[in-house]
Design a protein around this motif. Sequence first.
Motif, PDB file in Angstrom:
ATOM      1  N   VAL A  67      40.719  22.834  37.715  1.00 34.36           N
ATOM      2  CA  VAL A  67      39.810  23.737  38.407  1.00 34.36           C
ATOM      3  C   VAL A  67      40.112  24.371  39.753  1.00 34.36           C
ATOM      4  N   VAL A  68      40.835  23.327  40.351  1.00 34.18           N
ATOM      5  CA  VAL A  68      40.986  23.733  41.944  1.00 34.18           C
ATOM      6  C   VAL A  68      42.043  24.777  42.038  1.00 34.18           C
ATOM      7  N   VAL A  69      43.086  24.664  40.962  1.00 34.17           N
ATOM      8  CA  VAL A  69      44.295  25.377  41.029  1.00 34.17           C
ATOM      9  C   VAL A  69      43.819  26.818  40.340  1.00 34.17           C
ATOM     10  N   HIS A  70      43.205  26.682  39.105  1.00 29.49           N
ATOM     11  CA  HIS A  70      42.714  27.845  38.802  1.00 29.49           C
ATOM     12  C   HIS A  70      41.677  28.568  39.662  1.00 29.49           C
ATOM     13  N   ALA A  71      40.860  28.187  40.330  1.00 29.24           N
ATOM     14  CA  ALA A  71      39.900  28.704  41.366  1.00 29.24           C
ATOM     15  C   ALA A  71      40.765  29.973  42.429  1.00 29.24           C
ATOM     16  N   GLN A  72      41.885  29.353  43.075  1.00 29.57           N
ATOM     17  CA  GLN A  72      42.759  30.067  43.446  1.00 29.57           C
ATOM     18  C   GLN A  72      43.291  31.315  42.737  1.00 29.57           C
ATOM     19  N   GLU A  73      43.549  30.759  41.467  1.00 27.62           N
ATOM     20  CA  GLU A  73      44.450  32.031  40.861  1.00 27.62           C
ATOM     21  C   GLU A  73      43.297  33.106  40.369  1.00 27.62           C
ATOM     22  N   HIS A  74      42.052  32.706  40.257  1.00 31.17           N
ATOM     23  CA  HIS A  74      41.007  33.791  39.985  1.00 31.17           C
ATOM     24  C   HIS A  74      40.779  34.599  41.168  1.00 31.17           C
ATOM     25  N   ALA A  75      40.676  33.824  42.057  1.00 28.45           N
ATOM     26  CA  ALA A  75      40.470  34.704  43.602  1.00 28.45           C
ATOM     27  C   ALA A  75      41.838  35.489  43.899  1.00 28.45           C
ATOM     28  N   ARG A  76      42.874  35.262  43.376  1.00 27.36           N
ATOM     29  CA  ARG A  76      44.224  36.219  43.756  1.00 27.36           C
ATOM     30  C   ARG A  76      44.142  37.333  42.656  1.00 27.36           C
ATOM     31  N   ARG A  77      43.560  36.761  41.525  1.00 29.58           N
ATOM     32  CA  ARG A  77      43.565  37.988  40.244  1.00 29.58           C
ATOM     33  C   ARG A  77      42.299  39.014  40.780  1.00 29.58           C
ATOM     34  N   LEU A  78      41.166  38.601  41.478  1.00 33.85           N
ATOM     35  CA  LEU A  78      40.142  39.357  41.832  1.00 33.85           C
ATOM     36  C   LEU A  78      40.610  40.130  43.141  1.00 33.85           C
ATOM     37  N   GLY A  79      41.513  39.832  43.677  1.00 31.90           N
ATOM     38  CA  GLY A  79      42.029  40.439  44.975  1.00 31.90           C
ATOM     39  C   GLY A  79      41.223  40.024  46.354  1.00 31.90           C
ATOM     40  N   HIS A  80      40.573  38.831  45.975  1.00 37.09           N
ATOM     41  CA  HIS A  80      39.954  37.935  47.308  1.00 37.09           C
ATOM     42  C   HIS A  80      41.045  37.370  48.088  1.00 37.09           C
ATOM     43  N   HIS A  81      40.674  37.164  49.487  1.00 37.03           N
ATOM     44  CA  HIS A  81      41.663  36.758  50.355  1.00 37.03           C
ATOM     45  C   HIS A  81      41.135  35.211  50.782  1.00 37.03           C
ATOM     46  N   TYR A  82      40.223  34.860  49.969  1.00 40.85           N
ATOM     47  CA  TYR A  82      39.716  33.371  50.144  1.00 40.85           C
ATOM     48  C   TYR A  82      39.312  32.769  48.806  1.00 40.85           C
ATOM     49  N   THR A  83      39.285  31.651  48.750  1.00 42.31           N
ATOM     50  CA  THR A  83      38.623  30.902  47.700  1.00 42.31           C
ATOM     51  C   THR A  83      37.356  30.327  47.884  1.00 42.31           C
ATOM     52  N   GLY A  84      36.458  30.587  47.242  1.00 42.92           N
ATOM     53  CA  GLY A  84      34.888  30.282  47.356  1.00 42.92           C
ATOM     54  C   GLY A  84      34.432  29.478  46.197  1.00 42.92           C
ATOM     55  N   CYS A  85      33.076  29.132  46.681  1.00 45.26           N
ATOM     56  CA  CYS A  85      32.355  28.497  45.478  1.00 45.26           C
ATOM     57  C   CYS A  85      32.364  29.011  44.278  1.00 45.26           C
ATOM     58  N   GLU A  86      32.185  30.507  44.307  1.00 40.26           N
ATOM     59  CA  GLU A  86      32.189  31.257  43.074  1.00 40.26           C
ATOM     60  C   GLU A  86      33.241  31.239  42.454  1.00 40.26           C
ATOM     61  N   HIS A  87      34.545  31.049  43.000  1.00 42.07           N
ATOM     62  CA  HIS A  87      35.741  30.892  42.355  1.00 42.07           C
ATOM     63  C   HIS A  87      35.791  29.584  41.634  1.00 42.07           C
ATOM     64  N   LEU A  88      35.288  28.489  42.249  1.00 40.76           N
ATOM     65  CA  LEU A  88      35.461  27.319  41.791  1.00 40.76           C
ATOM     66  C   LEU A  88      34.366  27.164  40.454  1.00 40.76           C
ATOM     67  N   LEU A  89      33.536  27.993  40.431  1.00 44.06           N
ATOM     68  CA  LEU A  89      32.516  27.894  39.485  1.00 44.06           C
ATOM     69  C   LEU A  89      33.099  28.659  38.086  1.00 44.06           C
ATOM     70  N   LEU A  90      33.622  29.692  38.740  1.00 45.40           N
ATOM     71  CA  LEU A  90      34.282  30.659  37.426  1.00 45.40           C
ATOM     72  C   LEU A  90      35.563  29.557  36.831  1.00 45.40           C
ATOM     73  N   ALA A  91      36.170  28.909  37.702  1.00 46.78           N
ATOM     74  CA  ALA A  91      37.553  28.150  37.049  1.00 46.78           C
ATOM     75  C   ALA A  91      36.645  27.055  36.045  1.00 46.78           C
ATOM     76  N   LEU A  92      35.576  26.525  36.777  1.00 43.50           N
ATOM     77  CA  LEU A  92      34.980  25.436  36.070  1.00 43.50           C
ATOM     78  C   LEU A  92      34.415  25.680  34.594  1.00 43.50           C
ATOM     79  N   VAL A  93      33.895  26.858  34.454  1.00 47.88           N
ATOM     80  CA  VAL A  93      33.252  27.169  33.077  1.00 47.88           C
ATOM     81  C   VAL A  93      34.364  27.702  31.983  1.00 47.88           C
ATOM     82  N   SER A  94      35.456  27.807  32.653  1.00 46.95           N
ATOM     83  CA  SER A  94      36.710  28.300  31.852  1.00 46.95           C
ATOM     84  C   SER A  94      37.419  26.949  31.174  1.00 46.95           C
TER      85      SER A  94
END
Length: 237
Positions: free
Chosen positions: A12-39
């Motif tokens: 989940v933590v690794v995928h949160a960073q991948e989602h942040a990168r894919r979305l073009g965000h320069h930080y990993t936030g709680c929203e990215h953690l949640l997005l990774a978690l539900v996946s």
Amino acid sequence: MFERFTPGARTVVVHAQEHARRLGHHYTGCEHLLLALVSTDQPASSVLREHGVTQTRIEEEIVRLIGLGAGSPPFGSLDRDALASIGIDLDAVCARIEESFGPEALARAGKTGPRGSRPSRLDPRRGIPPGLLRHWRRRRRARHTLLTATTPASPGLHPATGARTTGHIPFTDRAKETLADAVREAQTRHDPHIGTEHLALGLLATKGGLVPSLLSALDASAPALRAAIVDRYRRAD
């Protein structure tokens, strides 16, 4: 901390960073953690999806609320909190050293040479205090342990335009606090590990940031989700 994470929680933590990168965000936030978690295919994730908190809906809300990023910032994105209290970005220093002298340059420099030999110009005693070098090595080991997820993140719906952010994407202070909350959830339940259920409970306890807004947009109640997750794992035991 990360050595106590289960493989699912690390993913989940690794995928949160991948989602942040894919979305073009320069930080990993709680929203990215949640997005990774539900996946993921974990029980806590199933509970969230059963209540309408799905990857598609979460990602759509993230993009609606904050949009897509433009890709990599001009000078990259590095973790700036290591020595921020004294004005030193240790990760940036280490990255520059490794860029100039190759991977593991600091580790090689730290090895003791023959008695009486002249210290290497990269000897940490000449540039970085030993305590800070140990801190960097612990961070490196923890990051290596964390980055062991073998399954790729879901491709998602909204790839950002432009060059993607490369390297480590720093966690926001709120995301770090959520990870700390996950540890506290595990301690409260006397669990020897930190799993996806603890990450979920930590995210649901978040009062600020995007998570409450995301759940509200999906008509999902954090207390109800929390109770459902606790109940799911209680029945599993």
